[in-house]
Design an enzyme around this catalytic site. Sequence first.
Site, mmCIF file in Angstrom:
data_model
loop_
_atom_site.group_PDB
_atom_site.id
_atom_site.type_symbol
_atom_site.label_atom_id
_atom_site.label_comp_id
_atom_site.label_asym_id
_atom_site.label_seq_id
_atom_site.Cartn_x
_atom_site.Cartn_y
_atom_site.Cartn_z
ATOM 1 N N ALA A 138 0.820 -1.210 0.000
ATOM 2 C CA ALA A 138 0.000 0.000 0.000
ATOM 3 C C ALA A 138 0.856 1.262 0.000
ATOM 4 C CB ALA A 138 -0.924 -0.003 1.216
ATOM 5 N N ASP A 187 12.325 5.088 4.128
ATOM 6 C CA ASP A 187 11.399 4.218 4.852
ATOM 7 C C ASP A 187 12.055 3.638 6.112
ATOM 8 O OD1 ASP A 187 10.041 4.784 2.555
ATOM 9 O OD2 ASP A 187 10.225 2.783 1.700
HETATM 10 C C1 GLA Z 1 9.613 3.968 -1.821
HETATM 11 C C2 GLA Z 1 11.099 3.823 -1.496
HETATM 12 C C3 GLA Z 1 11.619 5.055 -0.773
HETATM 13 C C4 GLA Z 1 11.263 6.329 -1.512
HETATM 14 C C5 GLA Z 1 9.768 6.338 -1.859
HETATM 15 C C6 GLA Z 1 9.392 7.510 -2.715
HETATM 16 O O1 GLA Z 1 8.881 3.976 -0.637
HETATM 17 O O2 GLA Z 1 11.316 2.690 -0.700
HETATM 18 O O3 GLA Z 1 13.007 4.951 -0.580
HETATM 19 O O4 GLA Z 1 12.059 6.477 -2.646
HETATM 20 O O5 GLA Z 1 9.387 5.158 -2.547
HETATM 21 O O6 GLA Z 1 9.544 8.693 -2.021
#
Ligand code: GLA
Length: 396
Positions: A138, A187
Amino acid sequence: MSNEASTGSSELFGGNMKVRELVQEAFIKRFGQPPELLVRAPGRVNLIGEHTDYNDGFVLPIAIDRAVWIALRPRGDRRVLISSLEMETPGDFSLDDLQKGGRDWYEYLKGVAWALSGAGYDLQGWEGVMSSDVPVGAGLSSSAAIEMATARAFAQVAGFDWDPVRMAQAGRKAENSWMGVSSGIMDQMASAACQAGHALFLDCRSMYYENIPLPNDVAVIVLDTATRRGNVDSGYNERFEQCQTAAHHFGVKALRDVSPQELLEKGQSLDEVVYRRARHIVTENQRVLESIDAMRAGNLVRLGLLLDASHISMRDDFEITNEALNTMVSVARRLPGCYGARMTGGGFGGCAMALVDAGKVENFAATVPHEYQSEIGLTPSVYVCHPSQGAEVMVQ
Ligand code: GLA
């Protein structure tokens, strides 16, 4: 992992206590005694700063109150035994024989063990039971939550300090080099370093980070479109490469180093698509910095406008939204009390988020599913997110 987002429910966050109790009970069932430790690591929603992390730029995520929990106890050897309440077969691996390329559900755990060992940490075995209520696919970073919960378990068992940056770097290494999934550091850092009630400002080049309090009287609402990214990796990797091409054109290490002025002056000779990709990154970095100012000033109207502008930039320049995300954002945007809304995460499906006046949340959360469904025929999920604490450990 269970996919609770697809149930189409509208609910308040708060499932964590349930997951915690479930892993504790399951641990007792499997090992005959209560666990010695409990670790938890949350998923995240990004307030603003999308695809900027791998461009050495700025991000502003929040840890959500949905998390991976592991109940565990140390072992005297170098084996890891792990069960998941969402998986049928238990996992079992030795820290002395970590081989890449497996397809077990617990590859993330092996990858983190491998990355931590490679970073010089002396690991020890443990056994435990894991469960998660972070919806999978998600865009809420269910995998980073697994990585950081695993790192937290290894840190506690082996007795080394929780260094959020080093732990996040190990998680990213596991994701990139063990799982073969491209991603930046956002993240894992959100899951490792957030504080309850705050968003995490992170400079992805220097790794400087600071927790910024969320203004009062406002709620962050996660809006799951019930669409899932299809071929996300190719889309993500393509954006990654286009950003590299643009950085090369400007003669810099990363797009972080390009100012809006330089973009205008030197960007015109770029391929039109690559130029728009670069424009998203350059303007998004500015928006993150402005969002922090707006948060500090308690200026929710300004913050909301920045979220709106971010969505438009992702829709038109970076082209990572889909029809469902665009519909969700426009539904949210016209409801009373909504300051701003945007898609969040990697894109191509998944979740949007909205910033909503605290007094209007109930009405907002009740109205969105109905309006969204009647426009697009999909049943969404709506979560009121209470910004939570990053990875933590509880000694029983
Ligand atoms: C995913 C990647 C992150 C980031 C986001 C976009 O969640 O895991 O490192 O690049 O996309 O911001």
